[in-house]
Design a protein around this motif. Structure first.
Motif, PDB file in Angstrom:
ATOM      1  N   ASP A 263       1.044  -1.174  -0.170  1.00 47.37           N
ATOM      2  CA  ASP A 263       0.165  -0.016  -0.059  1.00 47.37           C
ATOM      3  C   ASP A 263       0.804   1.256   0.039  1.00 47.37           C
ATOM      4  O   ASP A 263       0.718   2.340  -0.563  1.00 47.37           O
ATOM      5  CB  ASP A 263      -0.713  -0.019   1.336  1.00 47.37           C
ATOM      6  CG  ASP A 263      -1.983   1.119   1.254  1.00 47.37           C
ATOM      7  OD1 ASP A 263      -3.024   0.859   0.574  1.00 47.37           O
ATOM      8  OD2 ASP A 263      -1.587   2.257   1.692  1.00 47.37           O
ATOM      9  N   LEU A 264       1.908   1.191   0.534  1.00 50.04           N
ATOM     10  CA  LEU A 264       2.937   2.293   0.791  1.00 50.04           C
ATOM     11  C   LEU A 264       3.377   2.458  -0.627  1.00 50.04           C
ATOM     12  O   LEU A 264       3.433   3.777  -0.834  1.00 50.04           O
ATOM     13  CB  LEU A 264       3.898   1.956   1.711  1.00 50.04           C
ATOM     14  CG  LEU A 264       5.103   2.969   2.124  1.00 50.04           C
ATOM     15  CD1 LEU A 264       4.850   4.219   2.509  1.00 50.04           C
ATOM     16  CD2 LEU A 264       6.470   2.089   2.701  1.00 50.04           C
ATOM     17  N   LYS A 265       3.880   1.330  -1.279  1.00 52.66           N
ATOM     18  CA  LYS A 265       4.340   1.847  -2.459  1.00 52.66           C
ATOM     19  C   LYS A 265       3.666   2.318  -3.399  1.00 52.66           C
ATOM     20  O   LYS A 265       3.777   3.466  -4.313  1.00 52.66           O
ATOM     21  CB  LYS A 265       5.280   0.512  -2.862  1.00 52.66           C
ATOM     22  CG  LYS A 265       6.426   0.141  -2.186  1.00 52.66           C
ATOM     23  CD  LYS A 265       7.019  -1.008  -2.562  1.00 52.66           C
ATOM     24  CE  LYS A 265       8.434  -1.165  -2.040  1.00 52.66           C
ATOM     25  NZ  LYS A 265       9.220  -2.390  -2.153  1.00 52.66           N
ATOM     26  N   ARG A 266       2.450   1.914  -3.476  1.00 50.40           N
ATOM     27  CA  ARG A 266       1.548   2.177  -4.454  1.00 50.40           C
ATOM     28  C   ARG A 266       1.106   3.875  -4.100  1.00 50.40           C
ATOM     29  O   ARG A 266       1.111   4.619  -4.972  1.00 50.40           O
ATOM     30  CB  ARG A 266       0.087   1.403  -4.119  1.00 50.40           C
ATOM     31  CG  ARG A 266      -0.979   1.701  -5.203  1.00 50.40           C
ATOM     32  CD  ARG A 266      -1.799   0.436  -5.216  1.00 50.40           C
ATOM     33  NE  ARG A 266      -2.429   0.370  -3.796  1.00 50.40           N
ATOM     34  CZ  ARG A 266      -3.435   1.053  -3.373  1.00 50.40           C
ATOM     35  NH1 ARG A 266      -4.298   1.857  -4.113  1.00 50.40           N
ATOM     36  NH2 ARG A 266      -3.837   0.861  -2.034  1.00 50.40           N
ATOM     37  N   CYS A 267       0.787   4.069  -2.950  1.00 52.81           N
ATOM     38  CA  CYS A 267       0.368   5.496  -2.327  1.00 52.81           C
ATOM     39  C   CYS A 267       1.639   6.398  -2.919  1.00 52.81           C
ATOM     40  O   CYS A 267       1.390   7.504  -3.388  1.00 52.81           O
ATOM     41  CB  CYS A 267       0.431   5.582  -1.113  1.00 52.81           C
ATOM     42  SG  CYS A 267       0.128   7.185  -0.529  1.00 52.81           S
ATOM     43  N   LEU A 268       3.027   6.188  -2.664  1.00 54.38           N
ATOM     44  CA  LEU A 268       4.027   6.991  -2.924  1.00 54.38           C
ATOM     45  C   LEU A 268       4.260   7.146  -4.395  1.00 54.38           C
ATOM     46  O   LEU A 268       4.653   8.128  -4.740  1.00 54.38           O
ATOM     47  CB  LEU A 268       5.272   6.783  -1.834  1.00 54.38           C
ATOM     48  CG  LEU A 268       5.038   6.970  -0.513  1.00 54.38           C
ATOM     49  CD1 LEU A 268       6.300   6.399   0.284  1.00 54.38           C
ATOM     50  CD2 LEU A 268       4.551   8.361  -0.099  1.00 54.38           C
ATOM     51  N   GLU A 269       4.206   6.028  -5.144  1.00 54.37           N
ATOM     52  CA  GLU A 269       4.528   6.052  -6.581  1.00 54.37           C
ATOM     53  C   GLU A 269       3.356   7.270  -7.209  1.00 54.37           C
ATOM     54  O   GLU A 269       3.901   7.826  -8.167  1.00 54.37           O
ATOM     55  CB  GLU A 269       4.433   4.698  -7.131  1.00 54.37           C
ATOM     56  CG  GLU A 269       5.473   4.037  -6.967  1.00 54.37           C
ATOM     57  CD  GLU A 269       5.375   2.374  -7.252  1.00 54.37           C
ATOM     58  OE1 GLU A 269       4.409   1.969  -8.010  1.00 54.37           O
ATOM     59  OE2 GLU A 269       6.486   1.455  -6.853  1.00 54.37           O
ATOM     60  N   GLY A 270       2.200   7.007  -6.511  1.00 55.06           N
ATOM     61  CA  GLY A 270       1.154   7.910  -6.956  1.00 55.06           C
ATOM     62  C   GLY A 270       1.635   9.197  -6.765  1.00 55.06           C
ATOM     63  O   GLY A 270       1.188  10.343  -7.603  1.00 55.06           O
ATOM     64  N   LEU A 271       1.981   9.589  -5.580  1.00 55.51           N
ATOM     65  CA  LEU A 271       2.464  10.961  -5.264  1.00 55.51           C
ATOM     66  C   LEU A 271       3.664  11.457  -6.193  1.00 55.51           C
ATOM     67  O   LEU A 271       3.644  12.786  -6.502  1.00 55.51           O
ATOM     68  CB  LEU A 271       2.887  11.080  -3.688  1.00 55.51           C
ATOM     69  CG  LEU A 271       3.395  12.183  -3.337  1.00 55.51           C
ATOM     70  CD1 LEU A 271       2.445  13.663  -3.109  1.00 55.51           C
ATOM     71  CD2 LEU A 271       3.923  12.169  -1.808  1.00 55.51           C
ATOM     72  N   ALA A 272       4.640  10.622  -6.253  1.00 58.25           N
ATOM     73  CA  ALA A 272       5.542  10.996  -7.155  1.00 58.25           C
ATOM     74  C   ALA A 272       5.228  11.405  -8.649  1.00 58.25           C
ATOM     75  O   ALA A 272       5.532  12.423  -9.282  1.00 58.25           O
ATOM     76  CB  ALA A 272       6.754   9.861  -7.116  1.00 58.25           C
ATOM     77  N   ARG A 273       4.128  10.570  -9.212  1.00 54.80           N
ATOM     78  CA  ARG A 273       3.628  10.870 -10.437  1.00 54.80           C
ATOM     79  C   ARG A 273       2.872  12.243 -10.361  1.00 54.80           C
ATOM     80  O   ARG A 273       2.741  13.019 -11.400  1.00 54.80           O
ATOM     81  CB  ARG A 273       2.680   9.668 -11.111  1.00 54.80           C
ATOM     82  CG  ARG A 273       3.600   8.844 -11.627  1.00 54.80           C
ATOM     83  CD  ARG A 273       2.537   7.902 -12.285  1.00 54.80           C
ATOM     84  NE  ARG A 273       1.637   7.036 -11.510  1.00 54.80           N
ATOM     85  CZ  ARG A 273       2.207   5.892 -11.073  1.00 54.80           C
ATOM     86  NH1 ARG A 273       3.425   5.400 -11.182  1.00 54.80           N
ATOM     87  NH2 ARG A 273       1.303   5.420  -9.895  1.00 54.80           N
ATOM     88  N   HIS A 274       2.080  12.525  -9.375  1.00 53.39           N
ATOM     89  CA  HIS A 274       1.297  13.666  -9.197  1.00 53.39           C
ATOM     90  C   HIS A 274       2.187  15.067  -9.317  1.00 53.39           C
ATOM     91  O   HIS A 274       2.086  15.967  -9.940  1.00 53.39           O
ATOM     92  CB  HIS A 274       0.728  13.631  -7.876  1.00 53.39           C
ATOM     93  CG  HIS A 274      -0.204  14.915  -7.519  1.00 53.39           C
ATOM     94  ND1 HIS A 274      -1.404  15.278  -8.192  1.00 53.39           N
ATOM     95  CD2 HIS A 274       0.043  15.820  -6.678  1.00 53.39           C
ATOM     96  CE1 HIS A 274      -1.961  16.358  -7.720  1.00 53.39           C
ATOM     97  NE2 HIS A 274      -1.006  16.821  -6.971  1.00 53.39           N
ATOM     98  N   LEU A 275       3.358  14.796  -8.662  1.00 54.07           N
ATOM     99  CA  LEU A 275       4.363  15.980  -8.637  1.00 54.07           C
ATOM    100  C   LEU A 275       5.154  16.049  -9.825  1.00 54.07           C
ATOM    101  O   LEU A 275       5.463  17.214 -10.260  1.00 54.07           O
ATOM    102  CB  LEU A 275       5.363  15.770  -7.239  1.00 54.07           C
ATOM    103  CG  LEU A 275       4.668  15.941  -5.837  1.00 54.07           C
ATOM    104  CD1 LEU A 275       5.682  15.675  -4.895  1.00 54.07           C
ATOM    105  CD2 LEU A 275       3.885  17.149  -5.790  1.00 54.07           C
TER     106      LEU A 275
END
Ligand code: DAH
Length: 428
Positions: free
Chosen positions: A225-237
């Motif tokens: 879950d952590l990896k999915r969340c943070l990969e999404g954040l990196a793509r958002h930025l």
């Protein structure tokens, strides 16, 4: 290895990985147990502790009453240059790159996890040693606890050196939260490191039915879950970027990871994170849960996202800097308004056994403030009598105007005088 850029996480990595890089010092914190040479005695700089601007005292009302922080404690190593930064709260300015970035991250969490994360951005940066270190399981002999690396207000109170300082207490009341704030670290000087910077911490907990339904082990579930969340954040930025996960070490998580993105031809470390140590959850009354946590350095990301070449600029009140950024606009590229040439001055001295580069940098900054761009060791030798000499090159450069020879010479004379008297070294 990822580019070393702007203060970010510490506590991770083993020293050997970095030993031959010029950023070794940056990663001294990442050694699991104390090992690098750092003095544990307070700086010989005894400054009167003065009350901050009134606003600083209203910081979340968490800790100290005004009278508590008016002190002149011999274990206090907070100089005025740092003290005056308390309460500035760049992360709360919506038109400042740090505030714009904070809001962009909030936007990601708000749209992907509506109403899930509680947000904190005015918790007091003055915290106890317990909050900053013990509560997140930093070992008693960890190098980050030294007076050389951390600002102590007194022997039991520090300027938080990471937003993780709030994890344990918030976990008692909240299940999912983001904490943004200014953090403080004694460090050397260059264009990507400044003794005050900003971090955002995220924590999210899970219940047995969640990992049960997924048919996964609790830790696996949280890590995924952590990896999915943070990969999404990196793509958002950053948009569609190449990413990779690197295993690392933090005292508060296991397993621990760093996320790196491939940006402008370099692997850039974006954040540190991991699955929270069960002991932290247990102490917060959440022994049946599992959690993930992350911490990211906002300056490091903002320098990349806004093309800001020098970390000192974040503190500039020059309108030519401040007027370039607009609320809600992450994509704006900073246009340097002028680049004045740096002026270099060398100084050599015989060091003593308590000498550290962090102490030197603090003295230099105490004299020259933000006019100092870099302090770099350019020569180092030990003579046959066992005396060690260091030569440092100081780069002076104003981002706002050009400096005259006279001004720089005066700064350098003052620096020499203060270095000699405060650090007890012998100038050569
Ligand atoms: N506190 C760490 C630092 O300043 C960053 C960090 C790493 C925070 C992992 C976390 C975490 O919450 O899980 O270097």
């Amino acid at each position: 290895m990822a580019t070393s850029l702007a203060n970010t996480t510490f506590f991770s990595k083993t020293c050997s990985l970095f030993i031959h890089t010029n950023s070794l010092k940056r990663f001294a914190f990442r050694v699991p147990f104390s090992s690098t040479s750092t003095s544990t005695s307070p700086l010989p700089l005894k400054k009167k502790w003065r009350p901050p601007a009134a606003s600083a005292l209203e910081l979340g009302g968490v800790k100290m009453a005004k009278d508590d922080i008016v002190r002149d404690d011999p274990t206090n190593n907070v100089p005025d240059t740092i003290f005056t930064k308390l309460g500035m709260q760049l992360h709360k300015r919506n038109q400042h790159p740090i505030g714009i970035l904070k809001n962009a991250i909030y936007e990601y969490f708000d749209s992907n996890y509506p109403n899930k994360f509680n947000k904190f951005d005015d918790l007091c940066p003055i915290v106890s040693v317990k909050q900053n270190f013990d509560d997140v399981l930093v070992p008693a002999d960890h190098v980050s606890r030294s007076y050389n690396d951390t600002y102590y207000v007194d022997s039991q109170t520090v300027l938080r050196c990471h937003t993780s300082a709030h994890q344990a207490e918030l976990l008692k009341e909240h299940n999912h939260f983001l904490v943004t704030g200014d953090v403080y670290r004694r460090d050397s000087i260059d264009s990507t490191h400044y003794p005050v910077f900003h971090q955002m911490e995220g924590v999210s907990i899970f219940y047995p039915d969640e990992w049960g339904a997924a048919g996964l082990d609790a830790t696996e579930y949280a890590a995924k879950d952590l990896k999915r969340c943070l990969e999404g954040l990196a793509r958002h930025l950053f948009g569609a970027v190449e990413m990779r996960w690197v295993d690392t070490y933090f005292p508060f998580t296991n397993p621990s990871y760093e996320l790196e993105i491939f940006f402008k031809e370099n692997w850039l470390e974006v954040l540190g994170c991991g699955v929270t140590e069960q002991e932290i959850l247990k102490r917060s009354g959440k022994s049946n849960n599992v959690a993930w946590a992350f911490g990211l350095g906002l300056e490091r990301l903002a320098m990349v996202l806004f093309d800001i070449p020098d970390i000192r600029l974040f503190w500039s009140s020059d309108e030519r800097f401040t007027s370039q950024f607009l609320q809600g606009q992450l994509g704006i590229k900073f246009k340097p308004f002028s680049k004045y040439p740096p002026c270099y001055k060398d100084m050599s001295f015989w060091i003593n056994e308590s000498f550290t580069e962090n102490n030197l940098c603090e003295v230099v900054r105490g004299v020259a403030g933000d006019l100092v761009e870099e302090v770099r060791l350019i020569d180092n030798f030990t003579n046959e009598k066992g005396m060690t000499s260091h030569c440092y090159r100081i780069a002076y450069r104003s981002m706002e105007c050009s400096l005259t020879d006279e001004e720089i010479n005066e700064l350098q004379w003052n620096v020499r005088e203060q270095v000699q008297s405060k650090l007890n070294v012998v100038l050569r």
